[in-house]
Design a protein around this motif. Structure first.
Motif, PDB file in Angstrom:
ATOM      1  N   ARG A 104     -22.546  -7.339 -44.379  1.00 25.73           N
ATOM      2  CA  ARG A 104     -22.144  -6.207 -43.538  1.00 25.73           C
ATOM      3  C   ARG A 104     -20.723  -5.757 -43.861  1.00 25.73           C
ATOM      4  N   SER A 105     -19.861  -6.711 -44.254  1.00 20.69           N
ATOM      5  CA  SER A 105     -18.473  -6.370 -44.574  1.00 20.69           C
ATOM      6  C   SER A 105     -18.404  -5.485 -45.811  1.00 20.69           C
ATOM      7  N   PHE A 106     -19.196  -5.824 -46.815  1.00 25.05           N
ATOM      8  CA  PHE A 106     -19.226  -4.992 -48.011  1.00 25.05           C
ATOM      9  C   PHE A 106     -19.737  -3.594 -47.677  1.00 25.05           C
ATOM     10  N   ARG A 107     -20.729  -3.540 -46.802  1.00 25.60           N
ATOM     11  CA  ARG A 107     -21.298  -2.246 -46.450  1.00 25.60           C
ATOM     12  C   ARG A 107     -20.332  -1.424 -45.607  1.00 25.60           C
ATOM     13  N   SER A 108     -19.391  -2.094 -44.935  1.00 27.16           N
ATOM     14  CA  SER A 108     -18.403  -1.341 -44.163  1.00 27.16           C
ATOM     15  C   SER A 108     -17.419  -0.621 -45.087  1.00 27.16           C
ATOM     16  N   VAL A 109     -17.200  -1.177 -46.278  1.00 26.88           N
ATOM     17  CA  VAL A 109     -16.350  -0.508 -47.269  1.00 26.88           C
ATOM     18  C   VAL A 109     -17.076   0.691 -47.845  1.00 26.88           C
ATOM     19  N   SER A 110     -18.331   0.469 -48.199  1.00 25.92           N
ATOM     20  CA  SER A 110     -19.165   1.549 -48.711  1.00 25.92           C
ATOM     21  C   SER A 110     -20.621   1.111 -48.595  1.00 25.92           C
ATOM     22  N   THR A 111     -21.456   2.008 -48.133  1.00 24.05           N
ATOM     23  CA  THR A 111     -22.880   1.702 -48.049  1.00 24.05           C
ATOM     24  C   THR A 111     -23.584   1.999 -49.370  1.00 24.05           C
ATOM     25  N   ASP A 112     -22.856   2.542 -50.306  1.00 23.43           N
ATOM     26  CA  ASP A 112     -23.431   2.902 -51.600  1.00 23.43           C
ATOM     27  C   ASP A 112     -23.453   1.670 -52.505  1.00 23.43           C
ATOM     28  N   GLN A 113     -24.636   1.301 -52.956  1.00 30.08           N
ATOM     29  CA  GLN A 113     -24.747   0.086 -53.761  1.00 30.08           C
ATOM     30  C   GLN A 113     -24.156   0.240 -55.156  1.00 30.08           C
ATOM     31  N   ARG A 114     -24.015   1.460 -55.616  1.00 32.98           N
ATOM     32  CA  ARG A 114     -23.352   1.658 -56.908  1.00 32.98           C
ATOM     33  C   ARG A 114     -21.879   1.300 -56.792  1.00 32.98           C
ATOM     34  N   VAL A 115     -21.274   1.672 -55.681  1.00 32.20           N
ATOM     35  CA  VAL A 115     -19.878   1.312 -55.428  1.00 32.20           C
ATOM     36  C   VAL A 115     -19.758  -0.196 -55.210  1.00 32.20           C
ATOM     37  N   GLN A 116     -20.684  -0.765 -54.452  1.00 31.94           N
ATOM     38  CA  GLN A 116     -20.664  -2.201 -54.217  1.00 31.94           C
ATOM     39  C   GLN A 116     -20.801  -2.982 -55.521  1.00 31.94           C
ATOM     40  N   GLY A 117     -21.627  -2.459 -56.435  1.00 32.16           N
ATOM     41  CA  GLY A 117     -21.781  -3.118 -57.732  1.00 32.16           C
ATOM     42  C   GLY A 117     -20.487  -3.143 -58.506  1.00 32.16           C
ATOM     43  N   ILE A 118     -19.734  -2.040 -58.471  1.00 39.70           N
ATOM     44  CA  ILE A 118     -18.443  -1.999 -59.163  1.00 39.70           C
ATOM     45  C   ILE A 118     -17.448  -2.961 -58.523  1.00 39.70           C
ATOM     46  N   LEU A 119     -17.384  -2.941 -57.191  1.00 35.91           N
ATOM     47  CA  LEU A 119     -16.437  -3.816 -56.497  1.00 35.91           C
ATOM     48  C   LEU A 119     -16.734  -5.289 -56.746  1.00 35.91           C
ATOM     49  N   ILE A 120     -18.013  -5.658 -56.653  1.00 35.24           N
ATOM     50  CA  ILE A 120     -18.373  -7.072 -56.738  1.00 35.24           C
ATOM     51  C   ILE A 120     -18.421  -7.557 -58.181  1.00 35.24           C
ATOM     52  N   ALA A 121     -19.245  -6.905 -59.006  1.00 32.82           N
ATOM     53  CA  ALA A 121     -19.483  -7.410 -60.354  1.00 32.82           C
ATOM     54  C   ALA A 121     -18.296  -7.166 -61.276  1.00 32.82           C
ATOM     55  N   PHE A 122     -17.680  -5.982 -61.165  1.00 34.30           N
ATOM     56  CA  PHE A 122     -16.606  -5.639 -62.105  1.00 34.30           C
ATOM     57  C   PHE A 122     -15.245  -6.120 -61.626  1.00 34.30           C
ATOM     58  N   CYS A 123     -14.835  -5.722 -60.425  1.00 40.74           N
ATOM     59  CA  CYS A 123     -13.487  -6.053 -59.947  1.00 40.74           C
ATOM     60  C   CYS A 123     -13.371  -7.531 -59.528  1.00 40.74           C
ATOM     61  N   PHE A 124     -14.219  -7.939 -58.583  1.00 37.65           N
ATOM     62  CA  PHE A 124     -14.138  -9.331 -58.115  1.00 37.65           C
ATOM     63  C   PHE A 124     -14.569 -10.291 -59.215  1.00 37.65           C
TER      64      PHE A 124
END
Length: 552
Positions: A104-124
């Motif tokens: 839910r925390s990730f989705r609070s930043v953005s509900t878009d999974q393309r953005v979540q993919g960049i944040l998680i896989a690329f940045c983190f």
């Protein structure tokens, strides 16, 4: 004493290289064409490598088997030691309900999974690569991507492709430090050159991730945030590698990219958002014959946690980052280097390289305290305390993790045994030397050699140990820049990591789909070869006046 021979087959280097390539070709064909399970492909290729080592390279049977045993043990420690503990931490967060809060925390930043993919896989993922390396970034980010609703196979593919640009500077630049050690070239020069190569990969990786998650529509709708992430990471990586510090390059680049994306999202969001129901669908999953026999989630019911602090949900991963950072702190790093390392000669091996030097693999280095897996295990214990998980429940979760990875153990140990047999017998050096006979055009093949080394061993560090001297020798023979070719070995090698059977097994196990390695392999094969071809042309042009200005 066994001394490696470059051309054992009729005195021909090229025929010998062709035979040396057979174990790798066998594995890739079994995975990619016949869709054989990874453990069967790995064991079959290992058997072929052993046969070639004994019958063609004339390696004593006892030494070939001893080398395979050493490689298998390396597969257990440190590689599987990392994977087991990374997935154990995930399982602890799952059974306590905190992983749902993290989702839910990730989705609070953005509900878009393309953005979540960049944040998680690329940045983190870059931060985890900077501190831990090996298979830890893939193992951790893959389960986090599944947690936000991305389909398991798609999550594994994204995690593997994202784990490219940071790899050369991973584990506090251990691959480049190793390269400097074996070649005698200055670390600062190698780091600076790598910092003029890998950023060109990093710029495009977020766009590739978006395409993997949502195709052309995803690129069309979310390219601005992908460009921001790629450019921010690339610029930070270039500046740090050339002007600040080689060792902290990925930490700086990962943090800068993360802050840039979060800041950009405050003023821009994709016009449409891909929810789990859309982006989470993977076309291969309904008909995939390698569907998991057990779910990725724990069989133990998760605690219901309607609400909770995002900081508490993210705490295990903050603990991981903090522990790795502490382990790299001066006095701690020095203490661990002295007390956390056991070196011994592996029994049954007496091997000389083609130049008459003792083979490095004869000495086994057991870094039991400073190993990434040990730090992850400590992070797991702290997570137990933080989430108040009792010993019985934690042991049960650990046992469930081991059961989930039972076939991955076979795959990883067999792949590393294969790598050790090929390296100790001389098969890998035969392959690399054959490519080095191409004269000035070797600049085009230099990253291919590194790619080959990482595809075999799953490690950029190992590939640099294996082929670093070969690259420098070829550079002197052809009049090319040794720093350019040596760094190309490392930076080109990162593109082979997504294809390494070892990393494929880590990715498949992380999503609870051990046995789906062949499916993942086919998904990443084109990207690996395509990026390698473009990167090889880049290195070649950097060796000519066309892009030679980039190396000055």
């Amino acid at each position: 004493m066994y001394r490696q021979v470059l051309d054992p087959l009729a005195g021909s280097l090229y025929w010998s290289a062709l035979f040396a390539a057979l174990p790798l070709l066998t594995m890739f064909v079994l995975l990619g064409v016949f869709r054989v399970r990874a453990q069967i492909a790995a064991v079959s290729s290992l058997a072929l490598a052993l046969a070639l080592a004994v019958l063609v390279w004339d390696m004593p049977v006892s030494q070939a088997l001893s080398g395979a045993a050493e490689g298998g043990f390396y597969g257990l420690f440190p590689v599987l030691w990392i994977l087991v503990n990374a997935l154990w931490i995930y399982r602890l967060t799952e059974i306590t309900g905190w992983f749902a809060v993290l989702r839910r925390s990730f989705r609070s930043v953005s509900t878009d999974q393309r953005v979540q993919g960049i944040l998680i896989a690329f940045c983190f993922g870059a931060l985890i690569e900077a501190l831990a390396g090996f298979g830890a970034p893939v193992a951790i980010t893959a389960v986090m991507l599944v947690a936000v609703g991305i389909a398991p196979l798609k999550a594994a593919t994204v995690a593997l492709v994202a784990n490219t640009a940071p790899v050369a500077f991973g584990s506090m630049a251990v691959p480049l430090t190793t390269l400097a050690g074996v070649t005698g070239l200055p670390l600062e020069d190698l780091g600076a050159m790598a910092g003029r190569q890998t950023p060109l990969i990093a710029v495009f990786i977020p766009l590739v991730l978006v395409f993997l998650l949502d195709g052309r529509r995803g690129v069309k709708e979310s390219w601005p945030v992908a460009v921001v992430a790629g450019v921010a990471f690339a610029l930070a990586q270039f500046v740090s590698a050339n002007y600040i510090s080689v060792e902290v390059t990925d930490i700086i680049a990962g943090v800068v990219a993360l802050l840039a994306v979060l800041g950009f999202l405050r003023v821009w969001q994709p016009a449409t958002s891909t929810a789990a129901a859309e982006a989470g669908v993977d076309a291969d999953e309904p008909e995939n014959k390698d569907k998991p026999t057990e779910p990725a989630k724990s069989a133990e019911p998760a605690e219901e946690r309607a609400e909770g602090s995002a900081l508490m949900a993210f705490a295990p991963y903050l603990i991981i980052v903090a522990l790795f950072a502490i382990s790299q702190f001066g006095p701690v790093k020095e203490w661990l280097g002295v007390h956390g390392l056991v070196q011994f000669s592996w029994p049954g091996l007496n091997v000389e390289t083609t130049t008459g030097q003792p083979a490095g693999a004869m000495t086994f280095k057991l870094e039991h305290l400073k190993a990434a897996g040990t730090i992850l295990f400590l992070a797991g214990l702290l997570t137990m305390a933080l989430y108040r998980v009792g010993p019985g429940r934690a042991v049960k979760a650990y046992g469930a993790t081991l059961h989930q990875l039972r076939w991955t153990f076979v795959t990883v140990t067999s792949v590393l045994a294969l790598a050790w047999v090929m390296n100790l017998s001389g098969q890998t050096v035969t392959l690399g030397t054959a490519l080095a006979q191409t004269g000035s055009a070797f600049a085009l093949f230099s990253p291919v050699v590194g790619w080959l080394g990482v595809a075999v061993t799953g490690s950029d560090t190992s590939a640099n140990s294996l082929f670093g001297v070969l690259q420098v020798t070829a550079a002197h023979q052809t009049g090319l820049d040794p720093v350019l070719l040596a760094s190309a070995n490392s930076t080109g090698g990162v593109l082979g990591k997504m294809l390494s059977p070892q990393n494929l097994a880590v990715a498949a196990a992380s999503i609870g789909m051990a046995g789906s390695e062949s499916v993942i392999f086919r998904k990443v094969l084109g990207w690996s070869l395509g990026m390698l071809a473009v990167f090889a042309v880049l290195i070649y042009l950097q060796s000519t006046p066309v892009l030679g200005w980039m190396t000055v």
